[in-house]
Write a protein that holds these residues in place. Structure first.
Motif: not given
Length: 342
Positions: A137, A141, A164
């Motif tokens: 994640a 980002s 995200s």
């Protein structure tokens, strides 16, 4: 206000944390008096003669080594990790409203854990998926933040974190929708509320190594965050490799945050309110702010966990309790946030 040196603040905080942890080791539904604890400790550490019978020693082994000590150590590690990560992200983005979940690590780790619960009953695999998707994640980002050129990198990084986090939150909703409503779904929901009840001494000792490395590394970077607070261009003019420092900060804070989620689920507000309180108390110097955030964060979660265990006949999920405590504290802190950041 009484003015103390940095080392004195840290010593006082560490001493208070140690005393609190020791008292909570003795205090619970089965209280242990000091004489019994001293005799037990002497027997376990130095194999001295003791008046305690074998049944009592076995009972104390179960209470101290199997239940209380793992939870206390895990509460200290997670509280310190989340508070330090929050302080680092706030320093890096020069924004008092930033928390450890800003880059989507909490949403990613939550999705990974839920996916693991859906696919397997092996707790190690669930933890591994939570850890892996926490980093995925954050990587997503950073990828989004790097796609747009000629823009303020911090703003794009935060925007990437929002995207995200939203994406993995949507994935988590899909997992909840398809999960068995009688077995898997309740387990996912309970885990997302946050709990230290799964703490085991071996697992805590193992996970403590990377968490402590992350915490101490972030603390040692305090002087660089002081320079970053002047702005990226000013920091570069002073010879600081801004990109390297921010990359290391993201990796260390993500590692500490994702491991916290792996071990105890979602525990909010610590990374947001604790750095605020410390900054208001001692000022903006990160050389002191970061270690004190770690100590106070550990102390806060330690006390919150004791309340969650002992306040009612059933255990209150720690994530719910930290939110109930954190929200009113944050409302009070907001009144003084502007002065603390000037």
């Amino acid at each position: 206000m009484l003015r103390l040196q940095n080392t004195q603040w840290i010593f006082i905080g560490t001493l208070l944390l140690f005393i609190t942890a020791t008292l909570l080791l003795l205090w619970g539904q089965y209280p242990i008096d000091l004489d019994t604890f001293e005799s037990y400790l002497s027997y376990k550490l130095f194999n001295t003669q003791t008046t305690l019978d074998q049944d009592t020693i076995t009972l104390l082994d179960n209470i101290i080594l199997e239940i209380r000590l793992p939870r206390i150590l895990l509460a200290i590690l997670i509280g310190a990790s989340l508070a330090t990560s929050g302080a680092v992200f706030q320093a890096m983005f020069v924004n008092p409203l930033v928390s450890p979940g800003i880059l989507g690590v909490l949403a990613g780790a939550s999705f990974g854990a839920a996916l693991g619960m859906l696919l397997t009953e092996a707790w190690f695999m669930i933890q591994l998926l939570a850890f892996s998707f926490g980093f995925i994640a954050v990587a997503f980002s950073v990828l989004i933040g790097s796609m747009v050129h000629n823009s303020r990198s911090s703003i794009m990084l935060v925007l990437g974190g929002v995207i995200s986090g939203s994406l993995f939150t949507a994935f988590l909703s899909v997992i909840k929708y398809v999960a068995d409503p009688y077995s898997t779904l309740p387990a996912i929901v309970y885990w997302l509320m946050g709990s230290l009840s799964m703490a085991e001494l071996d697992g805590v000792l193992l996970i403590s190594i990377p968490m402590l490395v992350s915490i101490f590394s972030m603390v040692l970077m305090g002087k660089y965050f002081d320079i970053l607070s002047l702005g990226d261009e000013e920091a570069k003019a002073l010879g600081v490799n801004v990109k390297l420092i921010k990359t290391l900060a993201i990796i260390l804070a993500t590692l500490a945050s994702s491991l916290s989620v792996v071990m105890a689920g979602i525990i909010g507000w610590i990374g947001l309110i604790i750095p605020h309180i410390i900054r208001m108390a001692i000022g903006p110097s990160h050389a002191l702010l970061l270690p004190l955030s770690a100590i106070v964060g550990a102390l806060f979660l330690l006390l919150a966990d004791s309340v969650s265990r002992l306040a009612m006949s059933v255990e209150i999920p720690i994530g719910i309790l930290t939110s109930l405590i954190g929200i009113p504290i944050f409302i009070v802190v907001l009144k003084n946030a502007r002065a603390a950041w000037n």
